[in-house]
Scaffold this active site. Sequence first.
Site, mmCIF file in Angstrom:
data_model
loop_
_atom_site.group_PDB
_atom_site.id
_atom_site.type_symbol
_atom_site.label_atom_id
_atom_site.label_comp_id
_atom_site.label_asym_id
_atom_site.label_seq_id
_atom_site.Cartn_x
_atom_site.Cartn_y
_atom_site.Cartn_z
ATOM 1 N N ASP A 75 0.812 -1.227 0.000
ATOM 2 C CA ASP A 75 0.000 0.000 0.000
ATOM 3 C C ASP A 75 0.843 1.275 0.000
ATOM 4 O O ASP A 75 0.428 2.304 0.537
ATOM 5 C CB ASP A 75 -0.974 0.022 1.194
ATOM 6 C CG ASP A 75 -1.853 -1.196 1.222
ATOM 7 O OD1 ASP A 75 -2.227 -1.673 0.135
ATOM 8 O OD2 ASP A 75 -2.176 -1.681 2.324
ATOM 9 N N LYS B 85 1.855 2.095 -5.083
ATOM 10 C CA LYS B 85 2.388 1.537 -6.347
ATOM 11 C C LYS B 85 1.444 1.838 -7.508
ATOM 12 O O LYS B 85 1.883 2.158 -8.609
ATOM 13 C CB LYS B 85 2.575 0.009 -6.212
ATOM 14 C CG LYS B 85 3.558 -0.384 -5.121
ATOM 15 C CD LYS B 85 3.623 -1.881 -4.940
ATOM 16 C CE LYS B 85 2.382 -2.490 -4.315
ATOM 17 N NZ LYS B 85 2.104 -2.087 -2.924
ATOM 18 N N ALA C 42 -3.867 -7.993 -3.762
ATOM 19 C CA ALA C 42 -3.424 -6.637 -4.078
ATOM 20 C C ALA C 42 -4.619 -5.703 -4.204
ATOM 21 O O ALA C 42 -5.692 -6.111 -4.638
ATOM 22 C CB ALA C 42 -2.647 -6.644 -5.392
ATOM 23 N N GLY C 43 -4.406 -4.466 -3.827
ATOM 24 C CA GLY C 43 -5.409 -3.424 -4.049
ATOM 25 C C GLY C 43 -4.652 -2.178 -4.445
ATOM 26 O O GLY C 43 -4.037 -1.537 -3.605
ATOM 27 N N HIS C 44 -4.643 -1.879 -5.745
ATOM 28 C CA HIS C 44 -3.880 -0.738 -6.257
ATOM 29 C C HIS C 44 -4.862 0.342 -6.702
ATOM 30 O O HIS C 44 -5.683 0.110 -7.585
ATOM 31 C CB HIS C 44 -2.979 -1.169 -7.420
ATOM 32 C CG HIS C 44 -1.954 -2.195 -7.029
ATOM 33 N ND1 HIS C 44 -1.101 -2.783 -7.923
ATOM 34 C CD2 HIS C 44 -1.636 -2.725 -5.822
ATOM 35 C CE1 HIS C 44 -0.309 -3.634 -7.282
ATOM 36 N NE2 HIS C 44 -0.634 -3.616 -6.016
ATOM 37 N N GLN D 260 2.081 -6.015 -3.126
ATOM 38 C CA GLN D 260 2.562 -6.131 -1.750
ATOM 39 C C GLN D 260 3.878 -5.339 -1.593
ATOM 40 O O GLN D 260 4.068 -4.367 -2.309
ATOM 41 C CB GLN D 260 2.735 -7.600 -1.325
ATOM 42 C CG GLN D 260 1.419 -8.358 -1.162
ATOM 43 C CD GLN D 260 0.817 -8.838 -2.467
ATOM 44 O OE1 GLN D 260 1.486 -9.430 -3.298
ATOM 45 N NE2 GLN D 260 -0.460 -8.598 -2.663
HETATM 46 P P1 GDP Z 1 -0.746 0.290 -3.529
HETATM 47 O O1 GDP Z 1 -1.349 -0.985 -3.067
HETATM 48 O O2 GDP Z 1 0.717 0.371 -3.258
HETATM 49 O O3 GDP Z 1 -1.074 0.609 -4.965
HETATM 50 O O4 GDP Z 1 -1.412 1.441 -2.642
HETATM 51 P P2 GDP Z 1 -2.977 1.592 -2.290
HETATM 52 O O5 GDP Z 1 -3.688 2.053 -3.493
HETATM 53 O O6 GDP Z 1 -3.480 0.383 -1.590
HETATM 54 O O7 GDP Z 1 -2.911 2.699 -1.179
HETATM 55 C C1 GDP Z 1 -2.397 3.977 -1.425
HETATM 56 C C2 GDP Z 1 -3.496 5.020 -1.177
HETATM 57 O O8 GDP Z 1 -2.907 6.294 -1.096
HETATM 58 C C3 GDP Z 1 -4.504 5.091 -2.307
HETATM 59 O O9 GDP Z 1 -5.741 5.455 -1.758
HETATM 60 C C4 GDP Z 1 -3.945 6.212 -3.190
HETATM 61 O O10 GDP Z 1 -4.967 6.856 -3.937
HETATM 62 C C5 GDP Z 1 -3.372 7.137 -2.160
HETATM 63 N N1 GDP Z 1 -2.186 7.902 -2.576
HETATM 64 C C6 GDP Z 1 -1.179 7.533 -3.406
HETATM 65 N N2 GDP Z 1 -0.226 8.487 -3.443
HETATM 66 C C7 GDP Z 1 -0.658 9.466 -2.622
HETATM 67 C C8 GDP Z 1 -0.090 10.719 -2.197
HETATM 68 O O11 GDP Z 1 1.014 11.113 -2.573
HETATM 69 N N3 GDP Z 1 -0.810 11.444 -1.296
HETATM 70 C C9 GDP Z 1 -2.010 11.050 -0.819
HETATM 71 N N4 GDP Z 1 -2.641 11.824 0.050
HETATM 72 N N5 GDP Z 1 -2.574 9.886 -1.197
HETATM 73 C C10 GDP Z 1 -1.896 9.106 -2.070
HETATM 74 P P1 IMO Z 2 -0.878 -4.250 -2.199
HETATM 75 O O1 IMO Z 2 -0.426 -4.819 -3.515
HETATM 76 C C1 IMO Z 2 -0.940 -4.585 2.153
HETATM 77 C C2 IMO Z 2 -0.865 -8.662 3.798
HETATM 78 C C3 IMO Z 2 -2.085 -9.144 4.561
HETATM 79 C C4 IMO Z 2 -1.396 -10.073 5.547
HETATM 80 C C5 IMO Z 2 -0.297 -10.709 4.716
HETATM 81 C C6 IMO Z 2 -0.648 -12.087 4.151
HETATM 82 O O2 IMO Z 2 -2.157 -3.501 -2.264
HETATM 83 O O3 IMO Z 2 0.233 -3.474 -1.566
HETATM 84 P P2 IMO Z 2 -2.226 -12.849 2.142
HETATM 85 O O4 IMO Z 2 -3.706 -12.700 1.966
HETATM 86 O O5 IMO Z 2 -1.416 -12.229 1.071
HETATM 87 O O6 IMO Z 2 -1.801 -14.254 2.420
HETATM 88 O O7 IMO Z 2 -1.913 -12.036 3.513
HETATM 89 O O8 IMO Z 2 -0.038 -9.814 3.661
HETATM 90 N N1 IMO Z 2 -1.143 -8.159 2.430
HETATM 91 C C7 IMO Z 2 -1.106 -6.871 2.080
HETATM 92 N N2 IMO Z 2 -0.935 -5.758 2.825
HETATM 93 N N3 IMO Z 2 -1.089 -4.480 0.818
HETATM 94 C C8 IMO Z 2 -1.226 -5.591 0.058
HETATM 95 O O9 IMO Z 2 -1.216 -5.542 -1.302
HETATM 96 C C9 IMO Z 2 -1.298 -6.854 0.687
HETATM 97 N N4 IMO Z 2 -1.462 -8.117 0.244
HETATM 98 C C10 IMO Z 2 -1.352 -8.912 1.320
HETATM 99 O O10 IMO Z 2 -2.733 -8.074 5.196
HETATM 100 O O11 IMO Z 2 -0.784 -9.331 6.565
HETATM 101 MG MG MG Z 3 -2.855 -1.654 -1.801
#
Ligand code: GDP
Ligand code: IMO
Ligand code: MG
Length: 432
Positions: free
Chosen positions: A16, A19, A42-44, A226
Amino acid sequence: MKEIKSLAVTGAQWGDEGKGKIVDYLASRAGVVARYQGGNNAGHTVVIGEETFKMHHLPVGVLYPGVICILGSGMVINPQVLIEELEGLHARGIDTSQLYISDRAHVILPFHQALDQGEEEMRKEKKIGTTGLGIGPAYADKAYRRGIRMMDLVERKRFASRLEEILPLQNRYLQQVYGHPGFNSSEILDCYLPLGERLSSLVTDTSLLIHHSLERGDRIIFEGSQGAFLDLDHGTYPYVTSSSTTAGGVCSGLGIGPRSIKEILGVIKAYTTRVGEGPFPTEETGEVGEKMRQRGAEYGTTTGRPRRCGWFDAVMGRYSARINGYTGWAVTKLDVLTGLEKIKIAVSYFCSGGHQMEQFPASLEELYDCRAEYQELPGWEEDITGARSLEELPPEACRYLEAIEELTGVRALLISTGPEREQTIVTCNDII
Ligand code: GDP
Ligand code: IMO
Ligand code: MG
């Protein structure tokens, strides 16, 4: 072969890091975006104007028409979730006709999810805090050499015979260990064969596709999921995911050689977060952590769980730079720190035994026992979400970025000051 123009983008912390935002920012220049590991854990998130997209299976490059998107062999795929994600995008007018899925990627089936959830329940207070989506059991079956691959799913006879081999074993385990009723093979076939049919035209040898793209001189982004500390080999084991999240995973997960990766960008938040259980040396459980969670909207994209928050950890930064071989940082969410009087960076750990640690340890006991030692820097008050160059940042924010660079030995090539595409500062125009 033409000059290689490829970039791996991997998470440097516990996931998170942003990415999705960074790959989306760079993907306008790419011909190919390929995922190499993980599944729908993953949640991007990508924010484009008023619209927000949350990708679980698909590389975020799918949002650009014409970009070839690949789900590589190192991934585990839930076909139902993948089709729902595709349909969701089609309903929003996104064309996904350039998507390809590796014939060697493994399939997540309903018993994997049941095993994941059963295992977590049984672990009680020692639970990992997984996403519960069956990721670990699907990778375990692959390692056990009894997994079902995408090439099996799309071949009626082969899928049925592979399922006949594996399901009785899984049912016995589910029933005897977890008291689960088990699954019926004809119900799984009825549900999954049509899914396989729908995906069959996308299933191919994706290593060959990438090989051809490299030969053409296309720009390729390898999109990590991750983060380094969730890596199966190098993370905070056993509080990790079940795949190789680091740059090394790109080669095995896509079927390419190490010389096909030119640059490696580490995405790192200006502070630290973690979802799920496990050690977290710089965690702030009080007011500061709550401020970060609220201001950074730190709730899981996939499970909605509140993310644990804490200060930036340079010990972690150094370690992830080492195991990934980073050629640059993308520092994200710098804006979230605005308004803090003082900002802390962990520079080393101090253990109760009296010794100082500069390097991230393997031992969970040491990680739980240690206390982070901090350097304190002045904060800033100004809103930085509109800054488009380093010169537009307050001097304190620049000083903070310099401290990150000095303490980790990696230059910040991108700085993100908000979730939107344009809320990005570039210090090097030649990233890809
Ligand atoms: P990922 O899994 O690495 O792609 O990250 P996530 O999408 O799960 O979580 C990142 C969160 O931060 C998302 O809600 C993005 O929209 C937000 N985000 C990304 N870059 C920035 C930033 O520079 N500032 C702020 N405030 N939010 C951001
Ligand atoms: P992105 O790509 C944050 C964490 C889970 C747990 C551990 C194992 O959005 O960054 P799993 O279901 O993979 O066997 O869980 O990994 N986890 C993440 N934490 N961002 C993620 O993906 C994750 N994918 C798995 O919370 O601690
Ligand atoms: Mg994520």
